[in-house]
Design a protein around this motif. Structure first.
Motif, PDB file in Angstrom:
ATOM      1  N   ASP A 105       0.831  -1.210   0.000  1.00 54.11           N
ATOM      2  CA  ASP A 105       0.000   0.000   0.000  1.00 54.11           C
ATOM      3  C   ASP A 105       0.863   1.255   0.000  1.00 54.11           C
ATOM      4  OD1 ASP A 105      -2.135   1.755   0.211  1.00 54.11           O
ATOM      5  OD2 ASP A 105      -2.238   1.578   2.383  1.00 54.11           O
ATOM      6  N   ARG A 106       1.859   1.307   0.875  1.00 51.29           N
ATOM      7  CA  ARG A 106       2.710   2.497   0.960  1.00 51.29           C
ATOM      8  C   ARG A 106       3.489   2.715  -0.337  1.00 51.29           C
ATOM      9  NH1 ARG A 106       3.851   0.284   6.279  1.00 51.29           N
ATOM     10  NH2 ARG A 106       2.776   1.522   7.886  1.00 51.29           N
ATOM     11  N   THR A 107       3.981   1.624  -0.908  1.00 49.34           N
ATOM     12  CA  THR A 107       4.760   1.749  -2.157  1.00 49.34           C
ATOM     13  C   THR A 107       3.889   2.258  -3.297  1.00 49.34           C
ATOM     14  OG1 THR A 107       6.204  -0.071  -1.465  1.00 49.34           O
ATOM     15  CG2 THR A 107       6.213   0.515  -3.801  1.00 49.34           C
ATOM     16  N   GLN A 108       2.720   1.656  -3.472  1.00 50.76           N
ATOM     17  CA  GLN A 108       1.859   2.020  -4.602  1.00 50.76           C
ATOM     18  C   GLN A 108       1.286   3.426  -4.463  1.00 50.76           C
ATOM     19  OE1 GLN A 108       1.639   0.343  -7.377  1.00 50.76           O
ATOM     20  NE2 GLN A 108       2.997  -1.214  -6.503  1.00 50.76           N
ATOM     21  N   THR A 109       0.848   3.792  -3.261  1.00 52.10           N
ATOM     22  CA  THR A 109       0.309   5.144  -3.085  1.00 52.10           C
ATOM     23  C   THR A 109       1.406   6.198  -3.220  1.00 52.10           C
ATOM     24  OG1 THR A 109       0.544   4.858  -0.678  1.00 52.10           O
ATOM     25  CG2 THR A 109      -1.628   4.440  -1.655  1.00 52.10           C
ATOM     26  N   GLY A 110       2.607   5.883  -2.761  1.00 48.84           N
ATOM     27  CA  GLY A 110       3.724   6.820  -2.930  1.00 48.84           C
ATOM     28  C   GLY A 110       4.049   7.061  -4.391  1.00 48.84           C
ATOM     29  N   LEU A 111       4.148   5.962  -5.170  1.00 53.36           N
ATOM     30  CA  LEU A 111       4.408   6.100  -6.608  1.00 53.36           C
ATOM     31  C   LEU A 111       3.271   6.843  -7.304  1.00 53.36           C
ATOM     32  CD1 LEU A 111       5.855   2.570  -7.484  1.00 53.36           C
ATOM     33  CD2 LEU A 111       7.102   4.737  -7.450  1.00 53.36           C
ATOM     34  N   ALA A 112       2.036   6.534  -6.913  1.00 52.55           N
ATOM     35  CA  ALA A 112       0.889   7.190  -7.552  1.00 52.55           C
ATOM     36  C   ALA A 112       0.901   8.689  -7.298  1.00 52.55           C
ATOM     37  CB  ALA A 112      -0.413   6.576  -7.039  1.00 52.55           C
ATOM     38  N   LEU A 113       1.204   9.092  -6.077  1.00 52.94           N
ATOM     39  CA  LEU A 113       1.250  10.521  -5.768  1.00 52.94           C
ATOM     40  C   LEU A 113       2.362  11.223  -6.544  1.00 52.94           C
ATOM     41  CD1 LEU A 113       0.631  10.444  -1.908  1.00 52.94           C
ATOM     42  CD2 LEU A 113      -0.912  11.327  -3.664  1.00 52.94           C
ATOM     43  N   ILE A 114       3.485  10.546  -6.717  1.00 54.55           N
ATOM     44  CA  ILE A 114       4.584  11.134  -7.498  1.00 54.55           C
ATOM     45  C   ILE A 114       4.166  11.316  -8.945  1.00 54.55           C
ATOM     46  CG2 ILE A 114       6.901  10.715  -8.404  1.00 54.55           C
ATOM     47  CD1 ILE A 114       7.541   9.321  -5.740  1.00 54.55           C
ATOM     48  N   PHE A 115       3.627  10.250  -9.568  1.00 55.94           N
ATOM     49  CA  PHE A 115       3.230  10.331 -10.974  1.00 55.94           C
ATOM     50  C   PHE A 115       2.091  11.325 -11.186  1.00 55.94           C
ATOM     51  CE2 PHE A 115       5.053   5.890 -11.448  1.00 55.94           C
ATOM     52  CZ  PHE A 115       6.128   6.318 -12.205  1.00 55.94           C
ATOM     53  N   TRP A 116       1.183  11.393 -10.211  1.00 52.57           N
ATOM     54  CA  TRP A 116       0.049  12.312 -10.322  1.00 52.57           C
ATOM     55  C   TRP A 116       0.530  13.763 -10.328  1.00 52.57           C
ATOM     56  CZ3 TRP A 116      -4.967  11.547  -6.956  1.00 52.57           C
ATOM     57  CH2 TRP A 116      -6.028  12.214  -7.569  1.00 52.57           C
ATOM     58  N   SER A 117       1.658  14.027  -9.700  1.00 56.46           N
ATOM     59  CA  SER A 117       2.180  15.390  -9.596  1.00 56.46           C
ATOM     60  C   SER A 117       3.069  15.783 -10.770  1.00 56.46           C
ATOM     61  CB  SER A 117       2.981  15.540  -8.290  1.00 56.46           C
ATOM     62  OG  SER A 117       2.215  15.158  -7.167  1.00 56.46           O
ATOM     63  N   VAL A 118       3.434  14.814 -11.605  1.00 54.04           N
ATOM     64  CA  VAL A 118       4.386  15.080 -12.679  1.00 54.04           C
ATOM     65  C   VAL A 118       3.650  15.536 -13.934  1.00 54.04           C
ATOM     66  CG1 VAL A 118       6.088  14.023 -14.219  1.00 54.04           C
ATOM     67  CG2 VAL A 118       6.079  13.446 -11.792  1.00 54.04           C
ATOM     68  N   PRO A 119       4.025  16.659 -14.547  1.00 59.25           N
ATOM     69  CA  PRO A 119       3.428  17.050 -15.834  1.00 59.25           C
ATOM     70  C   PRO A 119       3.779  16.031 -16.917  1.00 59.25           C
ATOM     71  CG  PRO A 119       4.611  18.893 -14.819  1.00 59.25           C
ATOM     72  CD  PRO A 119       4.973  17.673 -14.047  1.00 59.25           C
ATOM     73  N   THR A 120       2.828  15.760 -17.798  1.00 62.06           N
ATOM     74  CA  THR A 120       3.050  14.735 -18.813  1.00 62.06           C
ATOM     75  C   THR A 120       4.191  15.093 -19.755  1.00 62.06           C
ATOM     76  OG1 THR A 120       1.278  15.775 -20.089  1.00 62.06           O
ATOM     77  CG2 THR A 120       0.691  13.856 -18.781  1.00 62.06           C
ATOM     78  N   PHE A 121       4.316  16.383 -20.127  1.00 62.42           N
ATOM     79  CA  PHE A 121       5.384  16.747 -21.064  1.00 62.42           C
ATOM     80  C   PHE A 121       6.747  16.569 -20.418  1.00 62.42           C
ATOM     81  CE2 PHE A 121       4.974  20.711 -18.749  1.00 62.42           C
ATOM     82  CZ  PHE A 121       6.273  21.199 -18.696  1.00 62.42           C
TER      83      PHE A 121
END
Length: 343
Positions: A152-168
């Motif tokens: 849970d901690r690993t997946q939510t951490g990665l998700a929050l990082i990717f969610w914050s990253v601009p696609t370009f």
């Protein structure tokens, strides 16, 4: 038949008629709202791009020896010398006949350009959306069921990082890593330049070119689905009906799949439809970064001119996709949630 039974039968019949009428009224209301939104988009699509800086004629003739008379001739040819209300009326009448005008840059009908480029965009965004839904929902329900654990901690951490990253920005990183440093994957275009692949070889070549842009779109989108699915399932896990299901002797996997996950899907389905607009918006930047020959890259080229007819056409198409997706989100959510069928 007793009077009470007759009254009950009449009540059921009346409820059935009312439910059908309510459903039709709901669909008609949402469809009317979608039509009004589309009309506003059509109007806004004309005026928004008129305030952009730059002169289309100067962009077209950039680097060429063009006299003032020739410039005026081009303005007259494209109708740019007419008053703005006249241009707007021409735009509306052309739109009613199915014409989006002629591109200043490509000298082709805008409808033909959009028809040529919409296939690559649907291929890219459709693949990304499908993978994002499957990956996000699967990881989200796994993370919720194993809450506060390492997974849970690993997946939510990665998700929050990717969610914050601009696609370009993510796309540029992927190009630097896999195209520059490692040189494993192609970083631009849809097929290898100068190749004459056919059949399976062509499909594999397109698939290799899709990997990096799909990852750039997928990473941001799946993270949203994961977080929403996790939050929805965590709310359901405290419900009494899950305790009842366990008391019946069901295994935890069956409790999760048959009872908890279907109810947790309700808000997630809405998010999936609503984020299609975000996915399409991201396609503009991702297609530009990877030179993917779709509508997003075409929009970027049109902005550089500026090419008014082409900008208007792509804007209307993108907006129509978002409006239709929102309409279906409302309909699907009402179908899935019985509580809304009585309103």
């Amino acid at each position: 038949m007793s009077q009470s039974e007759l009254d009950m039968g009449l009540a059921e019949e009346r409820d059935a008629r009312t439910g059908g009428t309510s459903w039709l009224r709901y669909c008609a209301t949402k469809a009317g709202g979608a039509v009004i939104s589309l009309l506003l988009v059509v109007v806004a699509g004309f005026f928004i791009f008129r305030i952009l800086p730059g002169d289309p004629i100067r962009s077209i003739t950039d680097g060429r020896q063009v006299s003032a008379e020739q410039m005026e001739l081009l303005r007259h040819q494209f109708g740019l010398d007419q008053p703005l209300p006249v241009q707007f009326w021409t735009y509306l009448t052309d739109l009613l006949t199915g014409s989006l005008g002629t591109s200043y840059t490509y000298h082709q009908p805008v409808t033909a350009l959009i028809a040529e480029r919409i296939g690559p965009t649907l291929l890219l965004t459709g693949t990304s959306a499908t993978l994002a839904v499957v990956l996000g929902l699967w990881l989200g329900q796994k993370a919720a069921w194993r809450r506060n654990g390492a997974f849970d901690r690993t997946q939510t951490g990665l998700a929050l990082i990717f969610w914050s990253v601009p696609t370009f920005w993510l796309g540029l990183l992927l190009i630097l890593l896999f195209g520059g440093t490692l040189q494993w994957l192609p970083t631009g275009g849809m097929v290898t330049a100068g190749s004459d692949y056919a059949g399976l070889a062509y499909v594999l070549d397109v698939a290799r070119h899709m990997i990096l842009p799909v990852i750039a779109l997928l990473a941001v989108t799946y993270a949203q689905y994961l977080m929403v699915m996790r939050a929805s399932l965590l709310e359901e896990m405290t419900s009494d009906y899950l305790t009842t299901a366990r008391a019946k002797g069901l295994r935890e996997d069956n409790v999760r799949r048959r009872h908890a996950v279907p109810n947790a899907l309700l808000p997630t389905v809405t998010i999936i439809f609503l984020t299609l607009g975000t996915l399409i918006g991201g396609a503009v930047t991702v297609e530009t970064v990877f030179s993917w020959p779709g509508l997003g890259y075409l929009t970027f080229k049109a902005l550089s001119a500026p090419d008014f007819p082409l900008l208007q056409g792509t804007f209307v198409v993108f907006s129509a996709i978002v409006i239709i997706a929102n309409f279906f989100a409302e309909i699907v959510y009402r179908i899935l949630d019985p509580r809304l069928r009585t309103t």
